[in-house]
Design an enzyme around this catalytic site. Structure first.
Site: not given
Length: 253
Positions: A119, A106
Site C-alpha cells: 500500500y 494517504s
C-alpha cells in the site's frame, strides 16, 4: 460497477446534473469509453472539464517476505497506475478548463509502516506523480492537489475481520517454506492479531475527506496537500517526515 449498489443509489437521485459511468481504472478500454462518455455529455466541449478526482483504491497488508510480487503489482495497478491512466486520459479536457486534478493518496504516502509495504509503495507513487504533475501543470493554470486521509477503517470498511482472516490464510499459504520456518506461526499470528485490532479503529465519518475534496475542487486557492486525520496521526507524520529517522524509529518501531 454500473449495477453496483453505489451506482444504483446515485441513479436513484434522478439528478440531471449527475451521470453514472462504469470505470475500471485498470482497463485502458474502459478509461477510453469513460472519456468518450464524458466528452459526449459536456454542455460546452470547448470549455473542457473542470475536475477529475482519482479515488479508486485497494489495500492489503503483510510483511515483505510474506507478500507475493503479484500482490505488489495488483495494489499498484489500481492505486498508482490507475491514477496515472485516468489522469493522462482526461488531462486535455482539464487543461482546456484550467481546472483541477485531485488525487487521493494517504498518510502512508508520506510515511511507511510495518506490514503495509504494498500500500505504501503505491501511495508514495501517487505523491510523486502528483508533485511532478503539479510542476508541469502550473503553466497551464491547472491546480493539482493531494488528499492524504488518515485512519478511516471504520468509516470505509476497507479492513474487516473477515478480510484479515482471508488475507492471513493467503499470506501463510503462499509464503515459501523457509520463510514459514524462519518466522514461525507464533510470530505470524501475533501480527495478524495486531491487524484484527485495527478493524474497529479510526474515524467513523467520512465527511472530513469529502470536505477536503470539495475544497480542492471549488476553492480559488486550493491547498497542495490536505491532511484529514486524527491529531496523533498528524503529529506522527510530522515527526517521521521532519525529524531524523533515528528519532522516529525509536518512537514508533
Amino acid at each position: 460497477m454500473k449495477d453496483g449498489e453505489g451506482a444504483k443509489e446515485l441513479e436513484s437521485l434522478h439528478s440531471e446534473k449527475l451521470k453514472v459511468v462504469e470505470l475500471d481504472v485498470c482497463s485502458e478500454e474502459q478509461v477510453s469509453q469513460a472519456l468518450r462518455f464524458v466528452t459526449a455529455n459536456l454542455d460546452e466541449l470547448e470549455k473542457g472539464l473542470w475536475a477529475v478526482v482519482n479515488n479508486a483504491g485497494i489495500s492489503t497488508f503483510g510483511e515483505v517476505e510474506f507478500t507475493t510480487m503479484d500482490t505488489y503489482k495488483q495494489v499498484s495497478e489500481v492505486n498508482l497506475w490507475g491514477t496515472i491512466r485516468v489522469t493522462k486520459a482526461f488531462l486535455p479536457l482539464i487543461r482546456r478548463a484550467k481546472g483541477r486534478v485531485v488525487n487521493i493518496a494517504s498518510m502512508y504516502g508520506r510515511m511507511g509502516n510495518a506490514l503495509r509495504s504494498p500500500y505504501c509503495v503505491s501511495k508514495y507513487g501517487v505523491e510523486a506523480f502528483s508533485d511532478c504533475l503539479r510542476y508541469e501543470m502550473k503553466v497551464w493554470g491547472v491546480k493539482v492537489s493531494v488528499v492524504e486521509p488518515g485512519n478511516f477503517i471504520v468509516a470505509t470498511g476497507i479492513l474487516t475481520r473477515d478480510i484479515v482472516t482471508t488475507t492471513a490464510e493467503k499470506l501463510w499459504k503462499e509464503a515459501p517454506p523457509g520463510v514459514q520456518e524462519d518466522y514461525g506461526k507464533a510470530h505470524f499470528e501475533q501480527y495478524m492479531a495486531l491487524m484484527r485490532s485495527y478493524c474497529n479503529s479510526g474515524q467513523r465519518e467520512i465527511e472530513p475527506v469529502l470536505d477536503d475534496i470539495t475544497d480542492a475542487i471549488t476553492s480559488e486557492r486550493p491547498y497542495t496537500r490536505y491532511n484529514p486525520m486524527e491529531p496523533h496521526w498528524w503529529i506522527r507524520m510530522q515527526i517521521m517526515t521532519h525529524l531524523p529517522a533515528a528519532i522516529s524509529d525509536r518512537l514508533y518501531f
